[in-house]
Design an enzyme around this catalytic site. Sequence first.
Site, short mmCIF file in Angstrom:
data_model
loop_
_atom_site.label_atom_id
_atom_site.label_comp_id
_atom_site.label_asym_id
_atom_site.label_seq_id
_atom_site.Cartn_x
_atom_site.Cartn_y
_atom_site.Cartn_z
N TYR A 262 0.83 -1.21 0.00
CA TYR A 262 0.00 0.00 0.00
C TYR A 262 0.86 1.26 0.00
CZ TYR A 262 -3.62 3.31 1.49
OH TYR A 262 -4.48 4.38 1.57
N ARG A 392 3.57 4.37 18.15
CA ARG A 392 4.02 5.30 19.18
C ARG A 392 4.46 6.61 18.54
NH1 ARG A 392 5.66 4.69 24.32
NH2 ARG A 392 5.52 2.44 24.13
#
Length: 407
Positions: A262, A392
């Site tokens: 992708y 994160r």
Amino acid sequence: MGSSELIFRGHDEALPTADAYSPKPPKPWLAVTRPIRYLLLEQRLVFILVGIAIATLFFTLLPPSSSSPHKHDPIPFSFSHFSHELTTPMRYKYYEPHQVGFQSANSGGKIPLGLKSKTLRIVVTGGAGFVGSHLVDRLIARGDSVIVVDNFFTGRKENVMHHFKNPRFELIRHDVVEPLLLEVDQIYHLACPASPVHYKHNPVKTIKTNVVGTLNMLGLAKRVGARFLLTSTSEVYGDPLQHPQVETYWGNVNPIGVRSCYDEGKRTAETLTMDYHRGAGVQVRIARIFNTYGPRMCIDDGRVVSNFVAQALRKEPMTVYGDGKQTRSFQYVSDLVEGLMRLMEGEHVGPFNLGNPGEFTMLELAQVVQETIDPNARIEFRPNTEDDPHKRKPDITKAKNLLGLGT
């Protein structure tokens, strides 16, 4: 002598000569009398007279010119009313045909009157998907003619069924990996699965959709002179070392990861788009879409908003990875559609980031879903994993050091 007497013996007198041929003298009125005789003998004159009589009767029964079938808006009586008309957004103005005795010849439909611009014919690939269907709604409401092209891998027919009776809407079941010939003014190219759950299901198909599908749509735009908009993604930045990302940032990417079908597919699609723009003069626009939510989202698409909502609806604990202080920005789908349309109608190529500058932590998002759906829903913390869907928040100090910017 019998028959010998019939033989000429060659006397001295000359042979009798025949008279010279002379044609009949031309008749001067033949060109006039012949058509008249034809009309009288074949009774053509009767049909001509009957036709004239019918035409005379038809025009006699028509209303006078003062009652024109056109409805004209009255001239405004005040400048304030006139200025209001100018400031009111109106793309088309129509009149209804006035019905007379034999019905108006135009009773089959509406005719545009005083057009400010011609009706656009627009194709939306992936138009039955989450974002595409909302874009189709806006384009139809604006008065454009829309052709949706979708293979229904992630799109759903239910998202566009409410347009089926609209004469300005068309739906084509087609995979953009195969060429398609259409006559259009604009192309919104949204076709591609956008969630990890879907594009990981068939990674080769995903990258073919991004590369071959984009090539086909760019070729169509080149042939018909259409403007082309590519919906790219924030994933082109990879695992960014810069936060927030700006369009000039080239990213920190992984070309061989499980999401690369992708990410790299969209990066290649952007490359192809710019090459067609520079090399073939195609008018292009590039939008990099960030996290979007809203109605018609697939509940199991693996994105954080739908994950939290699905878990709350199923009475499952909402999973938050790490300490929940990772941040994300979220935009509502109607705001994204507004941005796509403005980008298409504008003069800038891009790429442009389309998202929300405000950010929320994952814990804040889980709490909002908890308050909205089920106050008794439980939030469960789990340790970070390599495929953490929340990712994160990057260490800005470490990123600056890696980029040579210092602290």
